[in-house]
Enzyme design. Structure first.
Site, PDB file in Angstrom:
ATOM      1  CB  CYS A  25     -42.773 -21.270  16.174  1.00 40.12           C
ATOM      2  SG  CYS A  25     -42.989 -23.240  16.469  1.00 40.12           S
ATOM      3  CB  CYS A  28     -39.730 -25.508  14.209  1.00 43.59           C
ATOM      4  SG  CYS A  28     -41.521 -25.482  13.886  1.00 43.59           S
ATOM      5  CG  ASP A 462     -14.240   0.638  16.975  1.00 43.75           C
ATOM      6  OD1 ASP A 462     -12.909   0.055  17.216  1.00 43.75           O
ATOM      7  OD2 ASP A 462     -14.623   1.638  16.363  1.00 43.75           O
TER       8      ASP A 462
END
Length: 768
Positions: A25, A28, A462
């Site tokens: 998760c 962590c 772009d």
């Protein structure tokens, strides 16, 4: 970049990337980051989505020291294989293992797919858990000895199906940490453990046992089992983890798409003979041949021949560039016509393609990990629930209510707090939202995308392939006085149909669409960089630059010269048409705006976004396109290289803007990854699509606003789900602690909260 590189600072520092394993998760990732940053002189950023850490550290430390710190925290770490390598003469073993961009094979691409393993675990667990849930909640299904059948079915779900949670909880416990895995493991094991006690030592194991449906826990509590709660929690949480793992699996696809873009082999000139060899065996200074339609093997300099190079995939420039001796060419661009011989000047890690790949790596790794709302509070929520369960147990024992009653209340606390609804809040809304998006041609890659759409205030587009079609088109025909347009197209289209050049293709296509079948051309000749000529219906026809007509002794009248100059002033390309020694017309060719681009820009403004145009094309063409779609001249950035696109996004971010980037080419991939939100056209390059957060499958720019609206709606649904999931816990926990909830009712309430979350998410199906 894998491996260490020396910085230019007076204090010598190194930088490396680490692959981090074992994270379950976002908390962590935060813990690994904290552990690394506690080291003197270390600056680390850990990305949970890509499972990578980008670390800057002093020369007094080594990569092994960093790995040791990560392992001491309970996770695994390793220096990844280099993205790109440098192969030279004699490096045959390395060359054989490299791909088209000089890259070492991505071993992760062939590793077992974690999402597939989770899916297998999920399916088996769901099949076993469903009858357990039905028997517990529907008294009519409680046949003789049904409780023992429930135990037989639920045991593998709780132990084997929930093993990833139990293992993670044990690892976290060893290091003094608690996450959602801790609560999942505690809740499921507590419900399972109490059920075993009730079956073997209580009143639940006798033949003919029925489980009553009571709002308030009974006096003893040993006549009820909670196997359906233990197994259902495992299945629900596995569902969320599966969708998360499937999204993470694609995190490295942008790099793989980039590195597989180049040529696989190359025709090298050695001792005057062509020898085709794997790209990894190409050495600096080698001469190699590029024929029409082939990719340029690596960056180099043309030493012989002329051709048109289509570099749109790398530069965004829609018009092919004419190159000849002395001109530089870039690896992975395409020869649009003409044979050339190139001397290799850069290979492997030094090529422009490899540098773009590296930019994508840095941009992805540099992104702060987006933590789900449930994980943000888990550090507080989980310990509080555990303490409350223990306090409930002690409180009931102190009140003299008996061990069974005390354990019943404590188990109810753990069960009611199991984060089933929390685990479903994000993946169910994301699943429905992305499913609806897919129906509308919008692909959303993960929950972190939704957070970004809410905050975006600037959208950078772009030009080529995004706002425009990206294909050469005949814009208009300017005939000389007295000339017929049909005849001009007939002769010009016939001659151009024999050429492979993109400009010729645009003319021939327009002529065929208007006139039908074109006559055959005889004695066709191509003059590299100038134009073509041939005989059509007995007439000598010339189509090309004014210089070519001048070399043929054909004068171009002033009106056609003015038309030619005006076209180039607008950023378009113009060629002249002549036959029988007279110039007859000018054909104007260029990129055209997509039909929905102007409407798309207006919709984006309605959402409060500021649109900007960013392109590698020339300034005149960029201004012409911007004017047509409604973008202000001051918001146009032209002649921008791929590296500069990333820098432009960074400058906007440094100015306090939250930037969305829209693109479709390889040259956009790094900028898409750097932006707070990346949107790619599905008709573009794979590298751009994989680097982006959102993909518009059909390439229609009008879907940009829909994509952002859908993402924001999905995020609002997720937040609503999380709010009610937490509100349910806040309201139910005191009731459970007071002994007012039978654990069975707690399990039903937990299922009810999950049902609410799912039904709330299903409302996204009505998005339009």
């Amino acid at each position: 970049m894998a491996g260490a590189t020396r910085a230019q600072d007076p204090v010598v520092s190194l930088r490396t990337d680490l692959d981090i394993g074992g994270m379950t998760c976002a908390s962590c990732a935060a813990r690994v980051e904290r552990k690394l940053n506690k080291l003197d002189g270390v600056t680390a950023s850990v990305n949970y989505a890509t499972e990578q850490a980008s670390v800057q550290y002093p020369a007094t430390l080594s990569e092994q020291d960093l790995i040791a710190v990560v392992e001491a925290a309970g996770y695994t770490a390793a220096v990844p294989e280099p993205l790109v390598g440098l192969a030279g003469p004699g490096d045959e073993d390395a060359a054989a293992g490299q791909d088209a961009a000089g890259a070492a094979p991505d071993t992760r691409d062939t590793a077992a797919d974690p999402a597939a393993a989770l899916l297998q675990r999920l399916v088996i667990s769901a099949v076993l858990a469903l009858p357990v849930l039905l028997m517990a909640m529907i008294p009519a299904l409680q046949l003789r000895n049904w409780q023992w059948l429930s135990l037989t079915l639920a045991a593998p779900v709780v132990i084997w199906g929930g093993w990833p949670f139990h293992r993670a909880a044990y690892t976290n416990l060893r290091h003094g940490a608690a996450t959602m895995d801790t609560l999942i493991s505690l809740g499921t094991l507590a419900a399972f453990g109490w059920s075993l006690y009730a079956l073997f030592f209580g009143d639940a194991g006798h033949e003919g046992m029925r489980m009553p449906f009571e709002l308030v826990a009974s006096g003893s509590g040993t006549g009820a089992i909670y196997l359906e709660v233990a197994s259902a929690v495992v299945v629900f949480i596995l569902t969320g983890r599966y969708f998360e793992a499937r999204a993470k699996r694609r995190s490295g696809a942008a790099l793989r798409a980039l590195l597989h873009l180049g040529a696989k082999d190359v025709a090298v000139l050695r001792d005057g003979r062509e020898t085709r060899v794997p790209i990894g065996r190409l050495a600096l200074g080698d001469l190699f041949v590029v024929r029409p339609g082939e990719k340029v093997a690596t960056d180099g300099e043309v030493v012989e021949g002329r051709c048109a190079i289509d570099a749109s995939l790398l530069t965004g420039e829609s018009v092919p560039v004419q190159v000849g001796p002395g001109d530089a060419v870039t690896g992975a661009t395409v020869n649009a016509g003409g044979r050339i011989v190139v001397r290799a000047t850069r290979i492997g890690a030094q090529t422009q393609l490899a540098q773009i790949a590296q930019l994508v790596v840095q941009a992805q790794t540099g992104k702060a990990a987006v933590q789900r709302l449930a994980d943000r509070v888990s550090a507080v929520f989980v310990p509080v629930v555990v303490v409350l369960a223990v306090a409930t147990l002690i409180g009931w024992l102190a009140a003299g209510e008996g061990t069974a009653r005390a354990f019943t209340a404590a188990v109810a606390v753990l069960i009611i707090a199991c984060p089933c609804a929390l685990g479903l809040a994000t993946p169910t809304a994301l699943l429905v939202g992305t499913g609806r998006g897919a129906q509308l041609g919008i692909l959303i890659k993960g929950p972190q995308v939704l957070e970004s759409t809410r905050r975006v205030d600037t959208i950078v587009l772009d030009k080529t392939g995004t706002v425009t079609t990206g294909a050469m088109t005949l814009l208009r025909t300017v005939p000389a006085a007295g000339e017929r347009e049909e005849l001009i197209l007939r002769y010009a289209g016939a001659v151009e149909s024999a050429s492979e050049h993109p400009i010729a293709g645009a003319v021939a296509k327009a002529a065929a669409e208007r006139l039908g079948d074109l006559p055959a051309v005889q004695r066709f000749r191509n003059t590299d960089g100038l134009g073509v000529q041939g005989v059509v219906d007995g007439r000598e026809v010339v189509v090309g630059r004014p210089r070519m007509l001048a070399e043929e002794g054909i004068a171009v009248p002033a009106e056609l010269e003015q038309a030619h100059a005006a076209a180039e002033q607008q950023g378009a390309t113009a060629v002249a048409v002549a036959w029988d020694g007279r110039a007859r017309a000018v054909l104007v060719v260029g990129d055209v705006v997509k039909p929905g681009s102007a409407q798309a820009i207006a919709r984006l403004r309605d959402l409060g976004l500021t649109p900007m145009l960013l392109t590698g094309d020339n300034a005149r063409a960029a201004r012409r396109i911007a004017e047509q779609v409604g973008i202000a001249p001051g918001d146009v950035f032209a002649e921008v290289l791929p590296v500069e696109k990333v820098e432009q996004v960074k400058r906007l971010q440094a100015a306090g803007k939250v930037v969305a980037m829209v693109g479709d080419g390889v040259n956009d991939a790094a900028a898409l990854a750097q932006a707070d939100l990346g949107l790619a056209m599905g008709t573009g390059a794979d590298a751009a699509i994989e680097a982006a957060d959102l993909t518009l499958v059909g390439g229609d720019p009008r879907a940009l606003a829909d994509a952002i609206r859908l993402s924001r709606r999905t995020l609002a649904t997720i937040k609503g789900n999380l709010f009610w999931a937490f509100a349910y816990n806040v309201a139910a926990l005191p009731l459970a602690a007071a002994g007012l909830l039978n654990p069975l009712i707690a399990g039903a309430a937990m299922a009810g909260s999950s049902l609410f979350v799912v039904s709330n998410s299903l409302r996204l199906r009505r998005f339009s």
